[in-house]
Design an enzyme around this catalytic site. Structure first.
Site, PDB file in Angstrom:
ATOM      1  N   GLY A  16       1.630  10.557  -5.236  1.00 41.68           N
ATOM      2  CA  GLY A  16       0.219  10.743  -4.914  1.00 41.68           C
ATOM      3  C   GLY A  16      -0.695   9.622  -5.357  1.00 41.68           C
ATOM      4  O   GLY A  16      -1.906   9.817  -5.471  1.00 41.68           O
ATOM      5  N   SER A  17      -0.150   8.413  -5.569  1.00 43.66           N
ATOM      6  CA  SER A  17      -1.045   7.340  -6.016  1.00 43.66           C
ATOM      7  C   SER A  17      -1.999   6.923  -4.889  1.00 43.66           C
ATOM      8  O   SER A  17      -3.157   6.572  -5.146  1.00 43.66           O
ATOM      9  CB  SER A  17      -0.255   6.135  -6.546  1.00 43.66           C
ATOM     10  OG  SER A  17       0.445   5.495  -5.515  1.00 43.66           O
ATOM     11  N   ASN A  18      -1.537   6.996  -3.641  1.00 40.96           N
ATOM     12  CA  ASN A  18      -2.447   6.678  -2.529  1.00 40.96           C
ATOM     13  C   ASN A  18      -3.485   7.782  -2.345  1.00 40.96           C
ATOM     14  O   ASN A  18      -4.644   7.508  -2.053  1.00 40.96           O
ATOM     15  CB  ASN A  18      -1.668   6.436  -1.237  1.00 40.96           C
ATOM     16  CG  ASN A  18      -1.126   5.028  -1.185  1.00 40.96           C
ATOM     17  OD1 ASN A  18      -1.862   4.086  -0.935  1.00 40.96           O
ATOM     18  ND2 ASN A  18       0.166   4.867  -1.465  1.00 40.96           N
ATOM     19  N   MET A  96       6.688  12.576   3.843  1.00 37.15           N
ATOM     20  CA  MET A  96       8.033  12.119   4.179  1.00 37.15           C
ATOM     21  C   MET A  96       8.643  12.817   5.402  1.00 37.15           C
ATOM     22  O   MET A  96       9.861  12.845   5.547  1.00 37.15           O
ATOM     23  CB  MET A  96       8.954  12.302   2.965  1.00 37.15           C
ATOM     24  CG  MET A  96       8.501  11.530   1.733  1.00 37.15           C
ATOM     25  SD  MET A  96       8.265   9.768   2.061  1.00 37.15           S
ATOM     26  CE  MET A  96       9.979   9.254   2.144  1.00 37.15           C
ATOM     27  N   ARG A  97       7.818  13.358   6.266  1.00 40.11           N
ATOM     28  CA  ARG A  97       8.360  14.017   7.447  1.00 40.11           C
ATOM     29  C   ARG A  97       7.708  13.491   8.715  1.00 40.11           C
ATOM     30  O   ARG A  97       6.524  13.164   8.711  1.00 40.11           O
ATOM     31  CB  ARG A  97       8.141  15.526   7.385  1.00 40.11           C
ATOM     32  CG  ARG A  97       9.029  16.172   6.345  1.00 40.11           C
ATOM     33  CD  ARG A  97       8.629  17.593   6.081  1.00 40.11           C
ATOM     34  NE  ARG A  97       9.161  17.989   4.799  1.00 40.11           N
ATOM     35  CZ  ARG A  97      10.335  18.573   4.628  1.00 40.11           C
ATOM     36  NH1 ARG A  97      11.090  18.866   5.659  1.00 40.11           N
ATOM     37  NH2 ARG A  97      10.753  18.873   3.421  1.00 40.11           N
ATOM     38  N   ILE A  99       5.965  13.503  12.299  1.00 39.25           N
ATOM     39  CA  ILE A  99       4.891  14.318  12.868  1.00 39.25           C
ATOM     40  C   ILE A  99       5.140  14.436  14.372  1.00 39.25           C
ATOM     41  O   ILE A  99       5.581  13.474  14.999  1.00 39.25           O
ATOM     42  CB  ILE A  99       3.553  13.581  12.640  1.00 39.25           C
ATOM     43  CG1 ILE A  99       3.246  13.474  11.144  1.00 39.25           C
ATOM     44  CG2 ILE A  99       2.412  14.203  13.389  1.00 39.25           C
ATOM     45  CD1 ILE A  99       3.094  14.789  10.464  1.00 39.25           C
ATOM     46  N   ASN A 113      -1.468   6.600   8.976  1.00 41.03           N
ATOM     47  CA  ASN A 113      -0.399   6.524   7.969  1.00 41.03           C
ATOM     48  C   ASN A 113      -0.457   5.174   7.263  1.00 41.03           C
ATOM     49  O   ASN A 113      -0.988   4.200   7.800  1.00 41.03           O
ATOM     50  CB  ASN A 113       0.963   6.662   8.663  1.00 41.03           C
ATOM     51  CG  ASN A 113       2.117   6.677   7.671  1.00 41.03           C
ATOM     52  OD1 ASN A 113       2.043   7.298   6.614  1.00 41.03           O
ATOM     53  ND2 ASN A 113       3.192   5.983   8.008  1.00 41.03           N
ATOM     54  N   HIS A 115       2.295   2.462   5.384  1.00 40.93           N
ATOM     55  CA  HIS A 115       3.736   2.197   5.246  1.00 40.93           C
ATOM     56  C   HIS A 115       3.925   0.934   4.405  1.00 40.93           C
ATOM     57  O   HIS A 115       3.215  -0.054   4.609  1.00 40.93           O
ATOM     58  CB  HIS A 115       4.352   2.010   6.636  1.00 40.93           C
ATOM     59  CG  HIS A 115       5.815   1.746   6.578  1.00 40.93           C
ATOM     60  ND1 HIS A 115       6.746   2.760   6.401  1.00 40.93           N
ATOM     61  CD2 HIS A 115       6.530   0.599   6.630  1.00 40.93           C
ATOM     62  CE1 HIS A 115       7.953   2.238   6.348  1.00 40.93           C
ATOM     63  NE2 HIS A 115       7.854   0.931   6.484  1.00 40.93           N
TER      64      HIS A 115
HETATM   65  C1  GRF Z   1       3.554   4.566  -0.395  1.00 35.51           C
HETATM   66  O1  GRF Z   1       4.148   3.357  -0.767  1.00 35.51           O
HETATM   67  C2  GRF Z   1       3.321   4.635   1.086  1.00 35.51           C
HETATM   68  O2  GRF Z   1       3.242   3.402   1.704  1.00 35.51           O
HETATM   69  C3  GRF Z   1       4.560   5.337   1.597  1.00 35.51           C
HETATM   70  O3  GRF Z   1       4.935   6.231   0.591  1.00 35.51           O
HETATM   71  C4  GRF Z   1       4.477   5.753  -0.671  1.00 35.51           C
HETATM   72  C5  GRF Z   1       3.757   6.896  -1.311  1.00 35.51           C
HETATM   73  O4  GRF Z   1       3.430   6.639  -2.656  1.00 35.51           O
HETATM   74  N1  GRF Z   1       4.305   5.950   2.886  1.00 35.51           N
HETATM   75  P1  GRF Z   1       2.382   7.570  -3.388  1.00 35.51           P
HETATM   76  O5  GRF Z   1       2.930   8.997  -3.334  1.00 35.51           O
HETATM   77  O6  GRF Z   1       1.092   7.456  -2.674  1.00 35.51           O
HETATM   78  O7  GRF Z   1       2.329   7.065  -4.794  1.00 35.51           O
END
Ligand code: GRF
Length: 220
Positions: A16-18, A96-97, A99, A113, A115
Site C-alpha cells: 500500500g505504499s502507492n 494483483m488481479r 480487470i 494503473n 506498473h
Molecule cells: C507497485 O510497484 C506498482 O507499480 C505495482 O505494484 C506495486 C505495489 O506496491 N503495480 P505498493 O503496494 O503500492 O507498495
C-alpha cells in the site's frame, strides 16, 4: 459549477505504499480529488493499515476462487461497491488481479494503473526482476489507462529509473517505488484536471500542443 471533489476508489492487494502516496497527496490538496474508498482483495493487505491510519473507509472484496482474476460475481459486487461510494475514477495501486468488462464498462476511460517498468517492456509479474535479468540500463514506471489487456492500455505518463551496478531486486524495486510515489499522484491530478483524449494508442493532453517545446523535447 459545483466544486465538489471528484471521488476516487483505490484497489490494492499489497503493502500500500502507492495508496499512501495517493492518500497523502489528496489530503494535501495535490490530487484533484478525494479518496472515497480503498478496496482490497486480501484481508491482510498492508494498504488496510494505511487506510485506517488516515481514516479512509476500506472494504475487503472476496475475489472468488481464481488467483489472478476476480470472479465475474466479485467484479459485479465491486462495481456496486464503488458506485455506492460515489466513485468516478478507479485507481489500481498494486492490485494483483486482471480487470474485465464489468468494471471497465462501468468506468469507461476512468480506470488507471501503475506498473513498475517502462511499458511495453516487462509487463506482468516481477517487472523489476525481469528488467534486471534482461540486463537493461534504464527501467522505470508507467501510469496507464486500463483496458482488458495485461498492462497494455494507453500510456498517461512514464518516469525513467537507472539500473545501477550492484542492484538487486530489492534495491531496484525501492528506487522504482520512490519514483512511483511522485509520478502517480502527479499524473492523477493532471488526468482529473484535463481529461486527455485517446487516439489509437496515443494519449492527447488538451493544450499540450500549445506549450512551448523545450529544447530537444519531442512534441506529443
Ligand atoms: C507497485 O510497484 C506498482 O507499480 C505495482 O505494484 C506495486 C505495489 O506496491 N503495480 P505498493 O503496494 O503500492 O507498495
Amino acid at each position: 459549477m459545483g466544486s465538489e471533489a471528484i471521488r476516487l476508489g483505490v484497489l490494492a492487494s499489497g503493502r500500500g505504499s502507492n495508496f499512501a502516496a495517493l492518500a497523502d497527496a489528496a489530503r494535501a490538496g495535490r490530487l484533484g480529488g478525494e479518496i472515497a474508498l480503498l478496496v482490497v482483495d486480501r484481508a491482510e493487505a498492508g494498504a488496510c493499515q494505511e487506510a485506517r491510519r488516515r481514516s479512509i473507509p476500506e472494504q475487503f472484496l472476496d475475489p472468488g476462487p481464481k488467483r489472478t482474476r476476480l470472479s465475474p460475481e466479485a467484479e459485479k459486487r465491486l462495481v456496486r461497491l464503488l458506485r455506492d461510494h460515489g466513485v468516478r475514477v478507479v485507481l489500481l495501486a498494486g492490485f494483483m488481479r486482471m480487470i474485465h468488462e464489468d468494471l471497465l464498462d462501468a468506468f469507461p476511460m476512468s480506470v488507471i494503473n501503475i506498473h513498475p517498468s517502462l511499458l511495453p517492456a516487462f509487463p506482468g509479474l516481477e517487472a523489476p526482476r525481469q528488467a534486471l535479468e534482461h540486463g537493461v540500463a534504464i527501467t522505470g514506471t508507467t501510469v496507464h489507462l486500463v483496458d482488458s489487456s495485461l498492462d497494455g492500455g494507453p500510456i498517461l505518463a512514464q518516469a525513467a529509473v537507472p539500473v545501477l551496478p550492484g542492484d538487486d531486486v530489492q534495491t531496484l524495486t525501492h528506487r522504482i517505488q520512490a519514483a512511483e510515489h511522485v509520478l502517480y499522484p502527479e499524473t492523477v491530478r493532471r488526468f482529473l484536471e484535463s481529461r486527455p483524449k485517446v487516439e489509437g494508442r496515443r494519449v492527447i493532453w488538451p493544450g499540450a500542443a500549445a506549450l512551448p517545446a523545450a529544447p530537444g523535447s519531442a512534441a506529443r
